[in-house]
Write an enzyme that holds these catalytic residues in place. Sequence first.
Site, PDB file in Angstrom:
ATOM      1  N   THR A 128      11.399   2.389  37.780  1.00  0.00           N
ATOM      2  CA  THR A 128      11.884   3.441  36.555  1.00  0.00           C
ATOM      3  C   THR A 128      11.641   2.641  35.030  1.00  0.00           C
ATOM      4  O   THR A 128      11.659   1.244  35.024  1.00  0.00           O
ATOM      5  CB  THR A 128      13.014   3.854  36.688  1.00  0.00           C
ATOM      6  OG1 THR A 128      13.466   4.483  35.401  1.00  0.00           O
ATOM      7  CG2 THR A 128      14.060   2.585  36.841  1.00  0.00           C
ATOM      8  N   ASP A 129      11.044   3.574  34.145  1.00  0.00           N
ATOM      9  CA  ASP A 129      11.045   2.734  32.967  1.00  0.00           C
ATOM     10  C   ASP A 129      12.589   2.424  32.207  1.00  0.00           C
ATOM     11  O   ASP A 129      12.548   1.621  31.235  1.00  0.00           O
ATOM     12  CB  ASP A 129      10.370   3.455  31.762  1.00  0.00           C
ATOM     13  CG  ASP A 129      11.231   5.069  31.551  1.00  0.00           C
ATOM     14  OD1 ASP A 129      12.342   5.472  32.049  1.00  0.00           O
ATOM     15  OD2 ASP A 129      10.698   6.060  30.611  1.00  0.00           O
ATOM     16  N   GLU A 130      13.258   2.865  32.914  1.00  0.00           N
ATOM     17  CA  GLU A 130      14.944   2.566  32.170  1.00  0.00           C
ATOM     18  C   GLU A 130      15.186   0.992  32.573  1.00  0.00           C
ATOM     19  O   GLU A 130      16.141   0.648  32.020  1.00  0.00           O
ATOM     20  CB  GLU A 130      15.990   3.448  33.033  1.00  0.00           C
ATOM     21  CG  GLU A 130      15.753   4.610  32.743  1.00  0.00           C
ATOM     22  CD  GLU A 130      16.962   5.596  33.217  1.00  0.00           C
ATOM     23  OE1 GLU A 130      17.998   5.077  33.222  1.00  0.00           O
ATOM     24  OE2 GLU A 130      16.796   6.816  33.138  1.00  0.00           O
ATOM     25  N   TYR A 152      22.862   2.080  37.124  1.00  0.00           N
ATOM     26  CA  TYR A 152      21.717   2.481  37.841  1.00  0.00           C
ATOM     27  C   TYR A 152      20.529   1.763  37.450  1.00  0.00           C
ATOM     28  O   TYR A 152      19.916   1.366  38.393  1.00  0.00           O
ATOM     29  CB  TYR A 152      21.401   4.064  37.213  1.00  0.00           C
ATOM     30  CG  TYR A 152      20.125   4.528  37.465  1.00  0.00           C
ATOM     31  CD1 TYR A 152      19.570   4.774  38.922  1.00  0.00           C
ATOM     32  CD2 TYR A 152      19.010   4.803  36.633  1.00  0.00           C
ATOM     33  CE1 TYR A 152      18.065   5.036  39.329  1.00  0.00           C
ATOM     34  CE2 TYR A 152      17.810   5.164  37.062  1.00  0.00           C
ATOM     35  CZ  TYR A 152      17.183   5.379  38.285  1.00  0.00           C
ATOM     36  OH  TYR A 152      16.155   5.582  38.505  1.00  0.00           O
ATOM     37  N   LYS A 156      18.077  -0.652  39.726  1.00  0.00           N
ATOM     38  CA  LYS A 156      16.686  -0.513  39.747  1.00  0.00           C
ATOM     39  C   LYS A 156      16.100  -1.904  39.478  1.00  0.00           C
ATOM     40  O   LYS A 156      15.071  -2.459  40.136  1.00  0.00           O
ATOM     41  CB  LYS A 156      16.152   0.507  39.178  1.00  0.00           C
ATOM     42  CG  LYS A 156      16.433   2.072  39.477  1.00  0.00           C
ATOM     43  CD  LYS A 156      15.945   2.254  40.957  1.00  0.00           C
ATOM     44  CE  LYS A 156      14.581   2.496  41.112  1.00  0.00           C
ATOM     45  NZ  LYS A 156      14.298   3.113  42.356  1.00  0.00           N
TER      46      LYS A 156
HETATM   47  O1  DAU Z   1      13.478   7.401  32.843  1.00  0.00           O
HETATM   48  C1  DAU Z   1      13.174   7.561  34.128  1.00  0.00           C
HETATM   49  C2  DAU Z   1      14.496   8.301  34.737  1.00  0.00           C
HETATM   50  O2  DAU Z   1      14.800   9.303  34.187  1.00  0.00           O
HETATM   51  C3  DAU Z   1      14.713   7.962  36.208  1.00  0.00           C
HETATM   52  O3  DAU Z   1      14.791   6.668  36.596  1.00  0.00           O
HETATM   53  C4  DAU Z   1      15.915   8.573  36.754  1.00  0.00           C
HETATM   54  O4  DAU Z   1      16.177   8.541  38.226  1.00  0.00           O
HETATM   55  C5  DAU Z   1      16.320  10.086  36.254  1.00  0.00           C
HETATM   56  O5  DAU Z   1      17.437  10.655  36.402  1.00  0.00           O
HETATM   57  C6  DAU Z   1      16.020  10.035  34.590  1.00  0.00           C
HETATM   58  O6  DAU Z   1      17.076   9.355  34.082  1.00  0.00           O
HETATM   59  P1  DAU Z   1      18.032  10.148  32.622  1.00  0.00           P
HETATM   60  O7  DAU Z   1      19.104   9.406  32.687  1.00  0.00           O
HETATM   61  O8  DAU Z   1      17.042  10.073  31.609  1.00  0.00           O
HETATM   62  O9  DAU Z   1      17.810  11.592  33.253  1.00  0.00           O
HETATM   63  P2  DAU Z   1      18.950  12.695  32.964  1.00  0.00           P
HETATM   64  O10 DAU Z   1      18.053  13.984  33.248  1.00  0.00           O
HETATM   65  O11 DAU Z   1      19.825  12.595  33.807  1.00  0.00           O
HETATM   66  O12 DAU Z   1      19.113  12.758  31.554  1.00  0.00           O
HETATM   67  C7  DAU Z   1      17.954  12.986  30.666  1.00  0.00           C
HETATM   68  C8  DAU Z   1      18.669  13.270  29.292  1.00  0.00           C
HETATM   69  O13 DAU Z   1      19.313  14.483  28.959  1.00  0.00           O
HETATM   70  C9  DAU Z   1      19.568  11.977  28.866  1.00  0.00           C
HETATM   71  O14 DAU Z   1      19.360  11.544  27.554  1.00  0.00           O
HETATM   72  C10 DAU Z   1      20.923  12.388  29.022  1.00  0.00           C
HETATM   73  C11 DAU Z   1      20.901  13.954  28.822  1.00  0.00           C
HETATM   74  N1  DAU Z   1      21.621  14.921  29.462  1.00  0.00           N
HETATM   75  C12 DAU Z   1      21.632  15.011  30.801  1.00  0.00           C
HETATM   76  C13 DAU Z   1      22.319  15.844  31.537  1.00  0.00           C
HETATM   77  C14 DAU Z   1      22.585  15.918  33.053  1.00  0.00           C
HETATM   78  C15 DAU Z   1      22.487  15.910  28.677  1.00  0.00           C
HETATM   79  O15 DAU Z   1      22.413  16.000  27.183  1.00  0.00           O
HETATM   80  N2  DAU Z   1      23.102  16.762  29.253  1.00  0.00           N
HETATM   81  C16 DAU Z   1      23.213  16.570  31.108  1.00  0.00           C
HETATM   82  O16 DAU Z   1      24.003  17.455  31.307  1.00  0.00           O
END
Ligand code: DAU
Length: 345
Positions: A128-130, A152, A156
């Site tokens: 992942t880019d993270e 997380y 990774k």
């Molecule tokens: O960048 C790659 C990564 O992207 C992957 O390695 C991960 O597996 C994948 O889950 C994703 O990570 P993020 O933490 O960026 O994804 P997430 O969809 O959980 O969150 C995206 C953004 O949205 C993050 O800044 C947090 C925000 N968010 C997320 C959720 C679930 C909200 O504001 N509200 C929410 O309820």
Amino acid sequence: MVTGSILITGGAGFIGSNFVRYWAERHPDQRIIVLDALTYAGNLANLSEFDGDARFRFYPGRIEDPTVVSGIFRCEKVTHVVNFAAESHNDRSMLDPTGLIGSNVTGVSVLLEAASRYGVERFVHVSTDEVYGQIHSGLFREDDPLLPRTPYSAGKAGGEMQVRAHVIAFGTPAMVTRGSNTFGPYQYPEKILPFFITRALDGKALPLYGDGRQVRDWLFVEDHCAGIAVVLEKGQKGEAYNIGGGNEFTNADLTRRVLGLLGKPESLIRHIPDPRGAAHDARYALDTAKAAALGWSPGADFDDALEATVRWYVDHPSWWRPIVESEPYQAYIRRYYGPTLGADL
Ligand code: DAU
């Protein structure tokens, strides 16, 4: 050209199942072996079109189980491996920071060891880019330091270190891909896009963390699969490759776009105190020149891909409704969002 059997671990998950489909279409004569632990986010319904397909074989099990892994390599004559198996949700890693070590670190080592022992030709570990941490301006390159900031992403990064060590110590023919935020059909509705789409369809509040100004680089799942496939076929042993969509949006902007596509009001947005706190990365962005040099580029138009994705969820309540109505899912939502969403849960 890949011949022999390909082992796709985590193949019943979101990107994994899309990759199985992507690969099967382009390699009609190849056997596809899927190993998946079918944890909460793994779903055999994601692979239902392969029921009865003689090319396809499914094994339930965990990548950190050496007996299961060796058995597959021994019986299936595996020549290629793509490892998607992982605990992939940052929010869950905040609730249970050690629960991911088994799949995200130990399992990678188990797979690599078996791959080396059974003489696998090529191995891609999907990262992942993270792993880079956050970047306020500019783009991450593959030779930047790994500075993960969440349990997380630290897991990774640990998996990547296993790859690095196995390549150096044992000559294992492994590569790493570092993908950006991926979206598309079959994504478990806990990540922002499917979570917000399915909640908005039910007229529920959308919990946006903090000011919603964090930036993510959005990559359509088919482009992500194409990037992984190119690295599997042409990547250089021991190298990492960034796979990013080049579509940067703030979370707030993305949320408004989704609401617009669904014809739902922006009054559904709730800004809640950021549950990730200091660990919430402000921005990710990738330089993808190295993958481009292998012949890859993201082909999807972002607006079209987002619209198609939203339409897929609109058209497939039979896929997501049983998930969101299940007790384990509801228990997670109550635990993670209950304190901030209260009556809007
Ligand atoms: O960048 C790659 C990564 O992207 C992957 O390695 C991960 O597996 C994948 O889950 C994703 O990570 P993020 O933490 O960026 O994804 P997430 O969809 O959980 O969150 C995206 C953004 O949205 C993050 O800044 C947090 C925000 N968010 C997320 C959720 C679930 C909200 O504001 N509200 C929410 O309820």
